[in-house]
Scaffold this motif. Sequence first.
Motif, PDB file in Angstrom:
ATOM      1  N   PRO A  24      28.696  44.121  22.071  1.00  0.00           N
ATOM      2  CA  PRO A  24      28.883  45.361  21.341  1.00  0.00           C
ATOM      3  C   PRO A  24      28.310  46.339  22.117  1.00  0.00           C
ATOM      4  O   PRO A  24      28.764  47.424  21.773  1.00  0.00           O
ATOM      5  CB  PRO A  24      28.232  44.845  20.156  1.00  0.00           C
ATOM      6  N   LEU A  25      27.171  46.337  22.607  1.00  0.00           N
ATOM      7  CA  LEU A  25      26.522  47.388  23.130  1.00  0.00           C
ATOM      8  C   LEU A  25      27.590  47.993  24.476  1.00  0.00           C
ATOM      9  O   LEU A  25      27.826  49.159  24.608  1.00  0.00           O
ATOM     10  CB  LEU A  25      25.178  47.191  23.901  1.00  0.00           C
ATOM     11  N   ALA A  26      27.866  47.013  25.299  1.00  0.00           N
ATOM     12  CA  ALA A  26      29.061  47.490  26.315  1.00  0.00           C
ATOM     13  C   ALA A  26      30.086  48.058  25.772  1.00  0.00           C
ATOM     14  O   ALA A  26      30.755  49.212  26.038  1.00  0.00           O
ATOM     15  CB  ALA A  26      29.351  46.180  26.999  1.00  0.00           C
ATOM     16  N   ARG A  27      30.740  47.667  24.584  1.00  0.00           N
ATOM     17  CA  ARG A  27      31.906  48.006  23.960  1.00  0.00           C
ATOM     18  C   ARG A  27      31.815  49.362  23.327  1.00  0.00           C
ATOM     19  O   ARG A  27      32.582  50.468  23.564  1.00  0.00           O
ATOM     20  CB  ARG A  27      32.415  47.254  22.964  1.00  0.00           C
ATOM     21  N   ASP A  28      30.620  49.816  22.770  1.00  0.00           N
ATOM     22  CA  ASP A  28      30.298  51.063  22.311  1.00  0.00           C
ATOM     23  C   ASP A  28      30.032  52.011  23.479  1.00  0.00           C
ATOM     24  O   ASP A  28      30.050  53.265  23.311  1.00  0.00           O
ATOM     25  CB  ASP A  28      28.966  51.085  21.499  1.00  0.00           C
ATOM     26  N   LEU A  29      29.640  51.618  24.647  1.00  0.00           N
ATOM     27  CA  LEU A  29      29.673  52.481  25.770  1.00  0.00           C
ATOM     28  C   LEU A  29      31.216  52.693  26.519  1.00  0.00           C
ATOM     29  O   LEU A  29      31.442  53.388  27.403  1.00  0.00           O
ATOM     30  CB  LEU A  29      28.673  51.637  26.749  1.00  0.00           C
TER      31      LEU A  29
ATOM     32  N   GLU B 286      20.324  52.767  19.762  1.00  0.00           N
ATOM     33  CA  GLU B 286      20.972  52.257  18.512  1.00  0.00           C
ATOM     34  C   GLU B 286      21.064  50.874  18.566  1.00  0.00           C
ATOM     35  O   GLU B 286      20.844  50.336  17.047  1.00  0.00           O
ATOM     36  CB  GLU B 286      22.086  53.129  18.323  1.00  0.00           C
ATOM     37  N   HIS B 287      21.386  50.222  19.647  1.00  0.00           N
ATOM     38  CA  HIS B 287      21.680  48.701  19.683  1.00  0.00           C
ATOM     39  C   HIS B 287      20.200  47.862  19.615  1.00  0.00           C
ATOM     40  O   HIS B 287      20.457  46.768  19.447  1.00  0.00           O
ATOM     41  CB  HIS B 287      22.342  48.338  20.587  1.00  0.00           C
ATOM     42  N   GLN B 288      19.022  48.702  19.795  1.00  0.00           N
ATOM     43  CA  GLN B 288      18.040  47.978  19.776  1.00  0.00           C
ATOM     44  C   GLN B 288      16.911  48.323  18.740  1.00  0.00           C
ATOM     45  O   GLN B 288      15.908  47.796  18.630  1.00  0.00           O
ATOM     46  CB  GLN B 288      16.897  48.940  21.094  1.00  0.00           C
ATOM     47  N   ARG B 289      17.686  48.513  17.584  1.00  0.00           N
ATOM     48  CA  ARG B 289      16.959  48.559  16.164  1.00  0.00           C
ATOM     49  C   ARG B 289      16.689  47.440  15.706  1.00  0.00           C
ATOM     50  O   ARG B 289      15.543  47.068  14.888  1.00  0.00           O
ATOM     51  CB  ARG B 289      17.954  49.212  15.140  1.00  0.00           C
ATOM     52  N   SER B 290      17.375  46.270  16.052  1.00  0.00           N
ATOM     53  CA  SER B 290      16.943  45.062  15.561  1.00  0.00           C
ATOM     54  C   SER B 290      17.375  43.919  16.726  1.00  0.00           C
ATOM     55  O   SER B 290      18.161  44.059  17.521  1.00  0.00           O
ATOM     56  CB  SER B 290      17.606  44.498  14.329  1.00  0.00           C
TER      57      SER B 290
ATOM     58  N   ASP C  96      14.647  46.384  29.907  1.00  0.00           N
ATOM     59  CA  ASP C  96      14.227  47.286  28.785  1.00  0.00           C
ATOM     60  C   ASP C  96      15.518  47.123  27.520  1.00  0.00           C
ATOM     61  O   ASP C  96      15.018  47.521  26.516  1.00  0.00           O
ATOM     62  CB  ASP C  96      14.461  48.707  29.303  1.00  0.00           C
ATOM     63  N   ILE C  97      16.701  46.969  28.040  1.00  0.00           N
ATOM     64  CA  ILE C  97      17.564  46.928  27.214  1.00  0.00           C
ATOM     65  C   ILE C  97      17.460  45.623  26.188  1.00  0.00           C
ATOM     66  O   ILE C  97      17.594  45.531  25.079  1.00  0.00           O
ATOM     67  CB  ILE C  97      19.065  46.571  27.622  1.00  0.00           C
ATOM     68  N   LEU C  98      17.257  44.536  26.632  1.00  0.00           N
ATOM     69  CA  LEU C  98      16.950  42.910  26.031  1.00  0.00           C
ATOM     70  C   LEU C  98      15.815  42.944  25.466  1.00  0.00           C
ATOM     71  O   LEU C  98      15.443  42.339  24.546  1.00  0.00           O
ATOM     72  CB  LEU C  98      17.152  42.114  27.062  1.00  0.00           C
ATOM     73  N   MET C  99      14.581  43.456  26.184  1.00  0.00           N
ATOM     74  CA  MET C  99      13.375  43.171  25.581  1.00  0.00           C
ATOM     75  C   MET C  99      12.620  44.626  25.322  1.00  0.00           C
ATOM     76  O   MET C  99      11.377  44.743  25.952  1.00  0.00           O
ATOM     77  CB  MET C  99      12.531  42.305  26.511  1.00  0.00           C
ATOM     78  N   PRO C 100      13.045  45.679  24.454  1.00  0.00           N
ATOM     79  CA  PRO C 100      12.358  46.651  24.244  1.00  0.00           C
ATOM     80  C   PRO C 100      11.117  46.431  23.714  1.00  0.00           C
ATOM     81  O   PRO C 100      10.926  45.599  22.840  1.00  0.00           O
ATOM     82  CB  PRO C 100      13.276  47.551  23.341  1.00  0.00           C
ATOM     83  N   TRP C 101      10.037  47.243  23.984  1.00  0.00           N
ATOM     84  CA  TRP C 101       8.588  47.017  23.557  1.00  0.00           C
ATOM     85  C   TRP C 101       8.764  47.141  22.115  1.00  0.00           C
ATOM     86  O   TRP C 101       7.882  46.464  21.534  1.00  0.00           O
ATOM     87  CB  TRP C 101       7.651  48.015  24.225  1.00  0.00           C
TER      88      TRP C 101
END
Length: 164
Positions: A24-29, A13-17, A118-123
């Motif tokens: 924010p990703l950490a907090r959502d986890l 969900e955090h990789q949409r843009s 993969d988190i920071l640089m998704p294809w």
Amino acid sequence: MLTEIEKKRIVREHQRSGPVQTVPLARDLGLEVYHANGWPDDLSGKIVRSADRGGPSGFAIFVNAEHHVHRRRFTTAHEIAHFVLHENLIGDGIIDDGLYRSKLSNQTEWEANQMAADILMPWSLINREMDLGNDSVQSLARELQVSPSAMSIRLGVPFETTAA
């Protein structure tokens, strides 16, 4: 407690843009993230179980505040990866030094490094940027807020430094 599948869904969900926002990703986890001052340069970060400082998950990430923003982002993503993949190993804390190595197996650290990339640089985001004409290592790194060396590794191309 979130399952690994639920955690990975939150990551997606955090990789949409881009760039992917790690705090924010950490907090959502359910994780809290803190910047730690006064750490030695060879200590990048750690994730610990903490009743008083952990978020709803009970875990907190501490990142060396004196490191460059790109390194802090990778460290945060690396610790998130440990939470997603290795929550059962965390116990009193997984501590990672400058080489992102701890007393864990090389396999465990490799898995966390792979997931951090993969988190920071998704294809999907890399391909989107390339479709927009951002096809150099430097421009892709800038857009995704990672170091050029991390982007070079991700793309599998040699990293070339330029003289200042």
